[in-house]
Design a protein around this motif. Structure first.
Motif, PDB file in Angstrom:
ATOM      1  N   ASP A   3       0.786  -1.229   0.073  1.00 46.46           N
ATOM      2  CA  ASP A   3       0.038   0.113   0.167  1.00 46.46           C
ATOM      3  C   ASP A   3       0.810   1.267  -0.137  1.00 46.46           C
ATOM      4  OD1 ASP A   3      -2.381  -1.717   0.013  1.00 46.46           O
ATOM      5  OD2 ASP A   3      -2.269  -1.477   2.303  1.00 46.46           O
ATOM      6  N   ALA A   4       1.870   1.321   0.733  1.00 48.63           N
ATOM      7  CA  ALA A   4       2.901   2.591   0.818  1.00 48.63           C
ATOM      8  C   ALA A   4       3.543   2.577  -0.544  1.00 48.63           C
ATOM      9  CB  ALA A   4       3.612   2.293   2.076  1.00 48.63           C
ATOM     10  N   ALA A   5       3.794   1.460  -1.020  1.00 53.81           N
ATOM     11  CA  ALA A   5       4.674   1.720  -2.399  1.00 53.81           C
ATOM     12  C   ALA A   5       3.603   2.209  -3.328  1.00 53.81           C
ATOM     13  CB  ALA A   5       5.141   0.011  -2.943  1.00 53.81           C
ATOM     14  N   HIS A   6       2.405   1.605  -3.651  1.00 56.63           N
ATOM     15  CA  HIS A   6       1.413   2.162  -4.454  1.00 56.63           C
ATOM     16  C   HIS A   6       1.169   3.685  -4.111  1.00 56.63           C
ATOM     17  CE1 HIS A   6      -1.929   2.483  -7.111  1.00 56.63           C
ATOM     18  NE2 HIS A   6      -2.767   2.983  -6.086  1.00 56.63           N
ATOM     19  N   ALA A   7       1.167   4.075  -3.154  1.00 52.54           N
ATOM     20  CA  ALA A   7       0.863   5.435  -2.844  1.00 52.54           C
ATOM     21  C   ALA A   7       1.956   6.250  -3.208  1.00 52.54           C
ATOM     22  CB  ALA A   7       0.979   5.697  -1.190  1.00 52.54           C
ATOM     23  N   PHE A   8       3.369   5.575  -3.336  1.00 52.52           N
ATOM     24  CA  PHE A   8       4.527   6.484  -3.560  1.00 52.52           C
ATOM     25  C   PHE A   8       4.641   6.565  -5.079  1.00 52.52           C
ATOM     26  CE2 PHE A   8       8.973   6.596  -4.862  1.00 52.52           C
ATOM     27  CZ  PHE A   8       9.468   7.727  -4.142  1.00 52.52           C
ATOM     28  N   TYR A   9       4.697   5.369  -5.700  1.00 53.50           N
ATOM     29  CA  TYR A   9       4.796   5.362  -7.110  1.00 53.50           C
ATOM     30  C   TYR A   9       3.449   5.898  -7.887  1.00 53.50           C
ATOM     31  CZ  TYR A   9       8.633   2.501  -6.004  1.00 53.50           C
ATOM     32  OH  TYR A   9      10.153   2.295  -5.844  1.00 53.50           O
ATOM     33  N   GLN A  10       2.424   5.639  -7.378  1.00 55.06           N
ATOM     34  CA  GLN A  10       1.236   6.557  -8.210  1.00 55.06           C
ATOM     35  C   GLN A  10       1.136   8.015  -7.739  1.00 55.06           C
ATOM     36  OE1 GLN A  10      -2.938   4.845  -8.889  1.00 55.06           O
ATOM     37  NE2 GLN A  10      -3.121   6.030  -7.005  1.00 55.06           N
ATOM     38  N   ASP A  11       1.158   8.308  -6.410  1.00 65.58           N
ATOM     39  CA  ASP A  11       0.936   9.784  -5.900  1.00 65.58           C
ATOM     40  C   ASP A  11       1.856  10.533  -6.138  1.00 65.58           C
ATOM     41  OD1 ASP A  11      -1.939   8.672  -5.689  1.00 65.58           O
ATOM     42  OD2 ASP A  11      -1.508   8.543  -3.506  1.00 65.58           O
ATOM     43  N   ILE A  12       3.238  10.167  -5.939  1.00 66.99           N
ATOM     44  CA  ILE A  12       4.471  10.878  -5.977  1.00 66.99           C
ATOM     45  C   ILE A  12       5.142  10.902  -7.287  1.00 66.99           C
ATOM     46  CG2 ILE A  12       6.791  11.293  -5.011  1.00 66.99           C
ATOM     47  CD1 ILE A  12       4.565  12.004  -2.887  1.00 66.99           C
ATOM     48  N   LEU A  13       5.175   9.621  -7.877  1.00 65.47           N
ATOM     49  CA  LEU A  13       5.902   9.553  -9.330  1.00 65.47           C
ATOM     50  C   LEU A  13       4.881   9.639 -10.546  1.00 65.47           C
ATOM     51  CD1 LEU A  13       8.743   6.993  -8.613  1.00 65.47           C
ATOM     52  CD2 LEU A  13       8.759   9.755  -8.489  1.00 65.47           C
ATOM     53  N   ALA A  44      13.340  21.219 -11.923  1.00 63.52           N
ATOM     54  CA  ALA A  44      11.676  20.994 -11.638  1.00 63.52           C
ATOM     55  C   ALA A  44      11.638  19.544 -10.784  1.00 63.52           C
ATOM     56  CB  ALA A  44      10.926  20.690 -12.990  1.00 63.52           C
ATOM     57  N   TRP A  45      12.238  18.684 -10.971  1.00 60.02           N
ATOM     58  CA  TRP A  45      12.318  17.374 -10.287  1.00 60.02           C
ATOM     59  C   TRP A  45      12.756  17.609  -8.897  1.00 60.02           C
ATOM     60  CZ3 TRP A  45       9.509  13.063 -10.175  1.00 60.02           C
ATOM     61  CH2 TRP A  45       8.801  12.926 -11.185  1.00 60.02           C
ATOM     62  N   ARG A  46      13.792  18.277  -8.836  1.00 61.87           N
ATOM     63  CA  ARG A  46      14.501  18.715  -7.379  1.00 61.87           C
ATOM     64  C   ARG A  46      13.291  19.372  -6.386  1.00 61.87           C
ATOM     65  NH1 ARG A  46      18.188  21.905  -8.982  1.00 61.87           N
ATOM     66  NH2 ARG A  46      19.815  20.135  -8.972  1.00 61.87           N
ATOM     67  N   ARG A  47      12.820  20.493  -6.978  1.00 67.63           N
ATOM     68  CA  ARG A  47      11.806  21.214  -6.459  1.00 67.63           C
ATOM     69  C   ARG A  47      10.522  20.386  -6.053  1.00 67.63           C
ATOM     70  NH1 ARG A  47      13.595  24.691 -10.134  1.00 67.63           N
ATOM     71  NH2 ARG A  47      11.968  24.336 -11.619  1.00 67.63           N
ATOM     72  N   TYR A  48      10.175  19.421  -6.985  1.00 66.51           N
ATOM     73  CA  TYR A  48       8.775  18.656  -6.838  1.00 66.51           C
ATOM     74  C   TYR A  48       9.163  17.822  -5.572  1.00 66.51           C
ATOM     75  CZ  TYR A  48       5.299  15.149  -7.808  1.00 66.51           C
ATOM     76  OH  TYR A  48       4.322  14.354  -7.762  1.00 66.51           O
ATOM     77  N   LEU A  49      10.264  17.062  -5.671  1.00 64.02           N
ATOM     78  CA  LEU A  49      10.442  16.056  -4.559  1.00 64.02           C
ATOM     79  C   LEU A  49      10.722  16.868  -3.194  1.00 64.02           C
ATOM     80  CD1 LEU A  49      13.267  13.717  -6.264  1.00 64.02           C
ATOM     81  CD2 LEU A  49      10.876  13.278  -5.829  1.00 64.02           C
ATOM     82  N   GLN A  50      11.161  18.082  -3.257  1.00 62.47           N
ATOM     83  CA  GLN A  50      11.403  18.723  -1.933  1.00 62.47           C
ATOM     84  C   GLN A  50       9.848  18.996  -1.499  1.00 62.47           C
ATOM     85  OE1 GLN A  50      14.120  21.633  -3.245  1.00 62.47           O
ATOM     86  NE2 GLN A  50      15.861  20.419  -2.832  1.00 62.47           N
ATOM     87  N   ASP A  51       9.036  19.636  -2.236  1.00 59.62           N
ATOM     88  CA  ASP A  51       7.993  19.998  -1.989  1.00 59.62           C
ATOM     89  C   ASP A  51       6.945  18.798  -1.273  1.00 59.62           C
ATOM     90  OD1 ASP A  51       8.319  22.720  -2.750  1.00 59.62           O
ATOM     91  OD2 ASP A  51       6.998  22.382  -4.700  1.00 59.62           O
ATOM     92  N   ARG A  52       7.141  17.601  -1.718  1.00 60.74           N
ATOM     93  CA  ARG A  52       6.524  16.680  -1.293  1.00 60.74           C
ATOM     94  C   ARG A  52       7.228  15.636  -0.115  1.00 60.74           C
ATOM     95  NH1 ARG A  52       5.105  18.507  -5.428  1.00 60.74           N
ATOM     96  NH2 ARG A  52       2.786  18.517  -6.130  1.00 60.74           N
ATOM     97  N   GLN A  53       8.308  16.230   0.262  1.00 65.89           N
ATOM     98  CA  GLN A  53       9.057  15.800   1.530  1.00 65.89           C
ATOM     99  C   GLN A  53       9.633  14.798   1.184  1.00 65.89           C
ATOM    100  OE1 GLN A  53       5.556  17.026   2.742  1.00 65.89           O
ATOM    101  NE2 GLN A  53       7.026  19.184   2.562  1.00 65.89           N
TER     102      GLN A  53
END
Length: 139
Positions: free
Chosen positions: A19-29, A92-101
């Motif tokens: 479930d955590a993997a799905h949230a990460f790969y779908q919602d973050i990436l 853009a990716w650096r900022r995006y990842l930082q914005d999502r902690q």
């Protein structure tokens, strides 16, 4: 004569918490899940490319399918794989990842001129966003 290879179709990572993997790969990436099973999620990782997320400890046995046997496989420890991105998207990716902690654990400027951002998924697997040029075949 050796027949040609057309490239890599799948790469796999093993996780403990699906479930955590799905949230990460779908919602973050932003990857779209194509297959949802008890031992495997498969994500669209680009044209003719799939990221397979396996439930660690649940894939060691062979699996019989109507079309044949899928050999068992598993791994321990943290895996690694890289997504390729355009060179002008590093910031853009650096900022995006930082914005999502999502902590960037390393940034590498390669001798060939490319840049990689490294971070972890919820299970500790090391992911990379790689911008060209990096390898001689990735410019």
């Amino acid at each position: 004569m050796r027949p040609p290879l057309d490239g890599l179709l799948e790469t796999a990572v093993y996780v403990d918490d699906m479930d955590a993997a799905h949230a990460f790969y779908q919602d973050i990436l932003g990857l779209k899940r194509m297959v949802k099973g008890t031992r495997l999620f498969a994500y669209d990782a680009g044209p003719a490319q799939a990221l397979l997320v396996f439930h660690r400890g649940h894939t060691g046995e062979d699996v019989e399918t109507p079309g044949g046997t899928v050999p068992g496989h598993d791994t321990e420890g943290h895996g690694h794989f890289a997504f390729r991105i355009a060179a002008d998207q590093i910031g853009a990716w650096r900022r995006y990842l930082q914005d999502r902690q999502v902590e960037i654990i390393s940034e590498v400027a390669w001798p060939a001129g490319g840049t990689s951002l490294y971070f972890r998924d919820p299970d500790g697997n090391v992911l990379e966003l790689a911008a060209p040029p990096l390898w001689p075949n990735f410019t």
